[in-house]
Scaffold this active site. Structure first.
Site, PDB file in Angstrom:
ATOM      1  N   GLU A  45     134.403  88.466  21.032  1.00  0.00           N
ATOM      2  CA  GLU A  45     135.196  89.605  20.579  1.00  0.00           C
ATOM      3  C   GLU A  45     134.590  90.201  19.314  1.00  0.00           C
ATOM      4  OE1 GLU A  45     139.878  90.641  19.560  1.00  0.00           O
ATOM      5  OE2 GLU A  45     139.136  88.618  19.195  1.00  0.00           O
ATOM      6  N   LYS A 116     142.342  95.072  25.475  1.00  0.00           N
ATOM      7  CA  LYS A 116     143.147  93.932  25.024  1.00  0.00           C
ATOM      8  C   LYS A 116     144.630  94.293  25.005  1.00  0.00           C
ATOM      9  CE  LYS A 116     143.384  90.636  21.150  1.00  0.00           C
ATOM     10  NZ  LYS A 116     142.838  90.351  19.797  1.00  0.00           N
ATOM     11  N   CYS A 156     141.017  86.725  23.178  1.00  0.00           N
ATOM     12  CA  CYS A 156     141.534  86.050  21.981  1.00  0.00           C
ATOM     13  C   CYS A 156     143.047  85.826  21.980  1.00  0.00           C
ATOM     14  CB  CYS A 156     141.084  86.828  20.750  1.00  0.00           C
ATOM     15  SG  CYS A 156     141.147  85.865  19.215  1.00  0.00           S
TER      16      CYS A 156
END
Length: 283
Positions: A45, A116, A156
């Protein structure tokens, strides 16, 4: 290599507030990974930049900007899938940026994108993080195919939302990628536990390349320890605390074997998982 496998290379790197330095390092490590002839190379990321809110907005690119264009050329050159971790991308006219994962095929085409879904808003130690001030949350759960293998995309903070990973499994994923920049404070207690839990719950591989070391703007530490976990929950590969590449062959037959031996997915009872009803009861 066994016939029913997926060979994955995870890139681990330290990220700075200098785009040119970061992209050069990412390309160097992709070339290093390519020597192992993997099916796919995955960046972490924010491989493109870590910095202040102002730097993110100033240095964000469009999807047809120089960084993704360079990685598309590289994917075509080495003939390998590249999953470009995430980078902050700008949509013309949009107020906020997107934290986007781009899947590039061996012809250099953009095969899929994932924005995301869960922005990082949390207090870690004495530091407050407000990702939603920079990023607009995505809304689409994405499964792509790499060499015909269904691969789920996540990033994440998503790892803390098991509903999303169950949906990825139900959509057919046998592998889920989790490019990350996980904080040292939470990483030491949660990183491995969460990755192993999601692998066990959904009986699939979790592949998580991460950044390591200090990052701007405040000198916080990222945890690193890029990791692959098998469908039984065993850590089968893990990076040391340095820039580098770790490559692992995922035996896809193991996914079916584990699901056959412990058929938890097939014993789900969705008729009793009525979240709307549960919410009404809470009210």
């Amino acid at each position: 290599m066994k016939p029913n496998t997926l060979k994955v290379s995870m890139v681990q790197m330290q990220v700075t507030d200098q785009v040119e330095v970061n992209v050069a390092k990412a390309i160097e490590l992709i070339r290093e990974a390519a020597k192992s002839d993997p099916d796919v190379i995955v960046l972490p990321e924010n491989f493109h930049l870590m910095g202040t809110k102002e730097q993110f907005f100033e240095k964000a690119e469009t999807i047809d900007g120089p960084t993704i264009t360079r990685l598309r050329e590289l994917a075509r050159e080495i003939g390998t899938y590249i999953v470009a971790g995430t980078m902050k991308l700008r949509d013309p006219g949009a107020e906020k940026l997107r934290n986007t994962c781009c899947v590039l095929d061996p012809d250099g085409e953009i095969q899929d994108v994932y924005d995301k879904i869960h922005t990082f808003n949390a207090q870690v130690g004495d530091r407050q993080f407000s990702g939603s001030q920079v990023e607009a949350a995505g809304n689409d759960i994405v499964v792509t195919k790499i060499k015909g293998v269904p691969v789920g995309l996540s990033v994440c903070f998503d790892i803390r939302f098991p509903e999303m990973f169950r949906i990825l499994a139900l959509k057919g994923a046998k592998v889920i990628l989790v490019p990350a920049i996980f904080m040292l404070h939470t990483g030491k207690d949660h990183w491995e536990v969460l990755l192993r839990a999601r692998a066990i719950e959904n009986q699939l591989y979790m592949v998580a390349p991460a950044t390591h070391g200090k990052f701007p703007p405040n000198g916080d530490w990222s945890y690193g320890r890029s990791m692959a976990v098998d469908p039984w929950g065993i850590v089968i590969a893990q990076s040391s605390d340095r820039d580098g590449v770790i490559t692992v062959e995922l035996d896809l037959d193991l996914v079916e074997e584990v699901r056959r031996k412990v058929p938890s997915l097939s014993q789900r009872r969705p008729e009793v998982y009525d979240w709307q009803q549960a919410h009404k009861q809470e009210e």
